[in-house]
Design a protein around this motif. Structure first.
Motif, PDB file in Angstrom:
ATOM      1  N   LYS A 257       0.772  -1.266   0.195  1.00 24.57           N
ATOM      2  CA  LYS A 257       0.029  -0.153   0.010  1.00 24.57           C
ATOM      3  C   LYS A 257       0.932   1.196  -0.006  1.00 24.57           C
ATOM      4  O   LYS A 257       0.493   2.342  -0.282  1.00 24.57           O
ATOM      5  N   ALA A 258       2.257   1.239   0.332  1.00 21.71           N
ATOM      6  CA  ALA A 258       3.037   2.224   0.512  1.00 21.71           C
ATOM      7  C   ALA A 258       3.110   2.878  -0.766  1.00 21.71           C
ATOM      8  O   ALA A 258       3.656   2.434  -1.740  1.00 21.71           O
ATOM      9  N   HIS A 259       3.233   4.283  -1.101  1.00 22.64           N
ATOM     10  CA  HIS A 259       3.404   4.917  -2.104  1.00 22.64           C
ATOM     11  C   HIS A 259       4.398   6.101  -2.083  1.00 22.64           C
ATOM     12  O   HIS A 259       4.415   6.739  -0.831  1.00 22.64           O
ATOM     13  N   ILE A 260       5.214   6.432  -3.029  1.00 23.85           N
ATOM     14  CA  ILE A 260       6.379   7.423  -2.880  1.00 23.85           C
ATOM     15  C   ILE A 260       5.873   8.382  -3.984  1.00 23.85           C
ATOM     16  O   ILE A 260       6.155   8.042  -5.316  1.00 23.85           O
ATOM     17  N   PHE A 261       5.494   9.481  -3.630  1.00 19.19           N
ATOM     18  CA  PHE A 261       5.060  10.561  -4.838  1.00 19.19           C
ATOM     19  C   PHE A 261       4.060   9.950  -5.594  1.00 19.19           C
ATOM     20  O   PHE A 261       4.179  10.121  -6.917  1.00 19.19           O
ATOM     21  N   GLY A 262       3.146   8.995  -5.193  1.00 17.48           N
ATOM     22  CA  GLY A 262       2.178   8.374  -6.165  1.00 17.48           C
ATOM     23  C   GLY A 262       2.701   6.988  -6.874  1.00 17.48           C
ATOM     24  O   GLY A 262       1.709   6.474  -7.440  1.00 17.48           O
ATOM     25  N   ALA A 263       3.759   6.853  -6.621  1.00 12.95           N
ATOM     26  CA  ALA A 263       4.087   5.529  -7.047  1.00 12.95           C
ATOM     27  C   ALA A 263       4.489   4.454  -6.098  1.00 12.95           C
ATOM     28  O   ALA A 263       5.133   4.630  -5.076  1.00 12.95           O
ATOM     29  N   PRO A 264       3.698   3.072  -6.102  1.00 15.51           N
ATOM     30  CA  PRO A 264       4.088   2.358  -5.179  1.00 15.51           C
ATOM     31  C   PRO A 264       5.391   1.677  -5.212  1.00 15.51           C
ATOM     32  O   PRO A 264       6.218   1.624  -6.230  1.00 15.51           O
ATOM     33  N   LEU A 265       5.940   1.105  -4.230  1.00 21.58           N
ATOM     34  CA  LEU A 265       7.477   0.959  -3.776  1.00 21.58           C
ATOM     35  C   LEU A 265       7.791  -0.289  -4.787  1.00 21.58           C
ATOM     36  O   LEU A 265       8.780  -0.385  -5.164  1.00 21.58           O
ATOM     37  N   SER A 266       6.707  -1.262  -5.011  1.00 24.06           N
ATOM     38  CA  SER A 266       7.005  -2.318  -5.630  1.00 24.06           C
ATOM     39  C   SER A 266       7.002  -2.469  -7.029  1.00 24.06           C
ATOM     40  O   SER A 266       7.470  -3.535  -7.734  1.00 24.06           O
ATOM     41  N   VAL A 267       6.508  -1.520  -7.655  1.00 25.63           N
ATOM     42  CA  VAL A 267       6.270  -1.348  -9.085  1.00 25.63           C
ATOM     43  C   VAL A 267       7.538  -0.808  -9.915  1.00 25.63           C
ATOM     44  O   VAL A 267       8.368  -0.269  -9.489  1.00 25.63           O
ATOM     45  N   LYS A 268       7.439  -1.191 -11.279  1.00 23.03           N
ATOM     46  CA  LYS A 268       8.575  -0.991 -12.256  1.00 23.03           C
ATOM     47  C   LYS A 268       8.145   0.000 -13.207  1.00 23.03           C
ATOM     48  O   LYS A 268       6.779   0.216 -13.505  1.00 23.03           O
ATOM     49  N   PHE A 269       8.922   0.311 -13.968  1.00 22.13           N
ATOM     50  CA  PHE A 269       8.623   1.406 -15.358  1.00 22.13           C
ATOM     51  C   PHE A 269       7.771   0.353 -16.440  1.00 22.13           C
ATOM     52  O   PHE A 269       6.945   1.041 -17.017  1.00 22.13           O
ATOM     53  N   MET A 270       8.459  -0.594 -16.432  1.00 23.16           N
ATOM     54  CA  MET A 270       7.771  -1.360 -17.561  1.00 23.16           C
ATOM     55  C   MET A 270       6.407  -2.258 -17.003  1.00 23.16           C
ATOM     56  O   MET A 270       5.987  -3.013 -17.919  1.00 23.16           O
ATOM     57  N   ASP A 271       5.901  -2.169 -15.920  1.00 24.16           N
ATOM     58  CA  ASP A 271       4.654  -2.765 -15.413  1.00 24.16           C
ATOM     59  C   ASP A 271       3.502  -2.332 -16.201  1.00 24.16           C
ATOM     60  O   ASP A 271       3.619  -1.149 -16.684  1.00 24.16           O
ATOM     61  N   ASN A 272       2.562  -3.522 -16.671  1.00 23.67           N
ATOM     62  CA  ASN A 272       1.447  -2.855 -17.065  1.00 23.67           C
ATOM     63  C   ASN A 272       0.434  -2.048 -16.244  1.00 23.67           C
ATOM     64  O   ASN A 272       0.453  -2.008 -15.179  1.00 23.67           O
ATOM     65  N   ALA A 273      -0.569  -1.565 -17.017  1.00 21.75           N
ATOM     66  CA  ALA A 273      -1.298  -0.476 -16.248  1.00 21.75           C
ATOM     67  C   ALA A 273      -2.235  -1.157 -15.319  1.00 21.75           C
ATOM     68  O   ALA A 273      -2.555  -0.856 -14.147  1.00 21.75           O
ATOM     69  N   SER A 274      -2.867  -2.419 -15.601  1.00 23.83           N
ATOM     70  CA  SER A 274      -3.566  -3.295 -14.800  1.00 23.83           C
ATOM     71  C   SER A 274      -2.978  -3.399 -13.205  1.00 23.83           C
ATOM     72  O   SER A 274      -3.455  -3.526 -12.251  1.00 23.83           O
TER      73      SER A 274
END
Length: 367
Positions: free
Chosen positions: A143-160
């Motif tokens: 659930k943690a977000h940094i400036f609106g981006a979750p800590l565990s996501v990447k640039f190449m991850d899909n929108a879903s």
């Protein structure tokens, strides 16, 4: 990989959880501030533990600096034979126990922690328990977000996948691009500062070539591979780059490499504060140079009128007359040489006239 680095996963996750427990007393436990500061604190702890390696790196750099005269001699001796030059350099490193790759020690030491953090965040993104992070902590980290981006996501991850974590793909990509650019710039500036200020540029060595290569290679690596790093890993690497930059600026200012630009600047600062005692030999050399400069006679500059007068034909005739007046012995010598020539010519003419004049016929005697 998980089997080999499993204990390290546990260690990294345990450190993050301990810092998270502390920051949860100040911030919301599910906030990006609590989890983001936990990652930053992990970086600070690792870099503090790596200070002995950093000191070793500085000593190795000093050893490389002490070898500069010998390395320069090798370069001059085998200027036309690059292979022999490299062999002699390697032989010198071996004899003195110097490792030109020692500047990479802090980076190599961080690699296991970097890989472990990457895998921990990757497990969190996949919803898998890892190390000491249980299900409750796993849900909190997701659930943690940094400036609106979750800590565990990447640039190449899909929108879903991004939307499932309560964020938008645009926010994630903007945040990741900004962090990748900052990572690359900080790394480039760190290497460039080392090359331009804290290296003796009078001698070209493999060490300098290595540093120059790293100055361009690392930023490109961050730009290429950064798009596959989770946001939490980008936070980690950006923090360690900033730490390295500040640490290097401190060392360059307080303990620069002899012969470098930073060393000259430090000497000037100490001299301005009166804390630097100059070498007596240098002081005497400066005094001697000042005395010689003061005693040196400069040619007097003639007025414009005299320079114009000197260039006229009348001035040339006048100067010729003055030269003759200034050397009367020369005039006498010339006049003396002329008179004997005239006298000698007349006497010769007289004598020849006497010889060539008419002679009386001799009368025969009467018998």
């Amino acid at each position: 990989m998980d089997t080999i680095l499993g204990p390290l996963y546990t260690a990294v996750s345990w450190i993050i959880v301990q810092f998270h427990s502390f920051y949860s007393l100040i911030f919301d436990k599910d906030s990006g501030a609590a989890w983001g500061l936990s990652i930053v604190s992990l970086v600070v702890l690792i870099r503090i533990c790596l200070i002995p390696l950093f000191v070793k790196q500085i000593k190795a750099t000093r050893n490389m600096q002490a070898l500069q005269p010998k390395m320069k001699a090798i370069q001059e001796r085998y200027k036309s034979d690059k292979q022999r030059q490299s062999e002699e350099m390697m032989k010198l490193y071996k004899e003195t126990g110097t490792n030109p790759l020692s500047s990479c020690l802090p980076i190599l030491a961080q690699s296991p922690f970097f890989i472990s953090l990457y895998q921990v965040l990757n497990h969190i993104a996949q919803g898998k328990v890892v190390g000491v992070i249980n299900t409750d902590l796993l849900n909190s980290a997701r659930k943690a977000h940094i400036f609106g981006a979750p800590l565990s996501v990447k640039f190449m991850d899909n929108a879903s996948k991004v939307e499932a974590l309560g964020a938008t793909l645009t926010d994630v990509r903007v945040v990741t691009v900004i962090m990748i650019v900052l990572m690359s710039l900080s790394q480039f500036y760190t290497q460039r500062q080392l090359m331009t200020k804290n290296v003796d540029l009078t001698v070209k060595t493999p060490f300098m070539q290595q540093q120059k290569m790293l100055m361009y290679v690392f930023p490109i690596m961050f730009a290429v591979f950064g798009i596959n790093f989770p946001v939490g890993v980008l936070v980690y690497w950006l923090t360690t780059n900033v730490w390295t930059l500040g640490q290097q600026m401190f060392v360059i200012r307080r303990n620069p490499t002899p012969g470098s630009i930073a060393f000259t600047q430090r000497q000037e600062r100490l001299r301005a504060k009166g804390k630097l005692k100059e070498d007596p030999a240098e002081v005497e050399a400066k005094k001697a140079a000042e005395v010689a400069r003061a005693n040196r006679q400069q040619p007097k500059r003639q007025p414009k009128a005299k320079r114009q007068l000197a260039s006229t034909p009348q001035a040339d005739q006048a100067s010729g007359a003055e030269e003759k007046k200034s050397s009367p012995s020369l005039e006498k010598q010339e006049s003396g040489d002329a008179k004997p020539k005239q006298g000698g010519g007349s006497s010769r003419t007289a004598k020849s006239g006497q010889r060539k004049g008419p002679q009386r016929p001799k009368h025969p005697s009467k018998k």
